[in-house]
Design a protein around this motif. Structure first.
Motif, short mmCIF file in Angstrom:
data_model
loop_
_atom_site.label_atom_id
_atom_site.label_comp_id
_atom_site.label_asym_id
_atom_site.label_seq_id
_atom_site.Cartn_x
_atom_site.Cartn_y
_atom_site.Cartn_z
N ARG A 154 0.84 -1.22 0.00
CA ARG A 154 0.00 0.00 0.00
C ARG A 154 0.86 1.25 0.00
O ARG A 154 0.55 2.23 -0.67
N THR B 67 -6.60 1.67 -3.05
CA THR B 67 -7.39 1.43 -1.85
C THR B 67 -7.12 0.01 -1.34
O THR B 67 -6.68 -0.85 -2.10
N GLU B 68 -7.41 -0.21 -0.07
CA GLU B 68 -7.24 -1.55 0.51
C GLU B 68 -8.08 -2.56 -0.24
O GLU B 68 -7.64 -3.67 -0.52
N LYS B 69 -9.32 -2.18 -0.57
CA LYS B 69 -10.24 -3.09 -1.25
C LYS B 69 -9.70 -3.50 -2.61
O LYS B 69 -9.71 -4.69 -2.96
N VAL B 70 -9.22 -2.55 -3.39
CA VAL B 70 -8.70 -2.84 -4.73
C VAL B 70 -7.42 -3.67 -4.63
O VAL B 70 -7.25 -4.65 -5.37
N ALA C 170 -6.45 -5.69 -2.20
CA ALA C 170 -6.79 -7.05 -1.76
C ALA C 170 -7.41 -7.85 -2.91
O ALA C 170 -7.07 -9.02 -3.12
N SER C 171 -8.30 -7.22 -3.65
CA SER C 171 -8.95 -7.89 -4.77
C SER C 171 -7.94 -8.27 -5.85
O SER C 171 -7.95 -9.40 -6.36
#
Length: 128
Positions: free
Chosen positions: A45, A52-55, A57-58
């Motif tokens: 990161r 973003t964390e979500k992107v 991680a995905s």
């Protein structure tokens, strides 16, 4: 390892298949960041400002499913997880090197007559 399984039989050519695997802004940057050394999620990161964390991680999950990234979970307290490139991920990074060279030469290059700090230019004596 096989194929990515995203669109079996729907690819027009190898470029189409490769772009499906690395599509999006962040995946090639994740490959670039992991080229140097394995990283923890937080390190990635920080290496990729704006993701973003979500992107992240995905994308890491997708890249792991595609056989590009290896996720190593250590049995420690607190838990520690590191991500690294697989041989398949390293080979993709190598395939992207010429594209990076093209970008440096054609997009990041200075305007005609301008010099960059890292340009090797012979010293011209007597020039003012």
């Amino acid at each position: 390892m096989g194929t990515t399984g995203r669109r079996p039989g729907a690819y027009v050519c190898g470029i189409d298949a490769a772009m499906d695997v690395i599509g999006g802004k962040w995946k090639v940057l994740i490959l670039w960041a992991l080229h140097e050394r394995p990283c923890r999620f937080g390190e990635l990161r920080r290496e990729l400002p704006g993701v973003t964390e979500k992107v992240l991680a995905s994308h890491l999950r997708e890249m792991e499913a595609d056989g590009l990234v290896h996720r190593e979970a250590y049995d420690e307290v607190p838990p520690r997880v590191e991500y690294s490139l697989t041989p398949r991920g390293m080979s993709l990074n190598e395939a992207l090197e010429p594209l990076g060279a093209w970008g440096r030469a054609n997009v990041l290059s200075p305007a005609p007559g301008q010099m960059r700090e890292d340009d090797d230019v012979p010293l011209v004596t007597g020039a003012a």
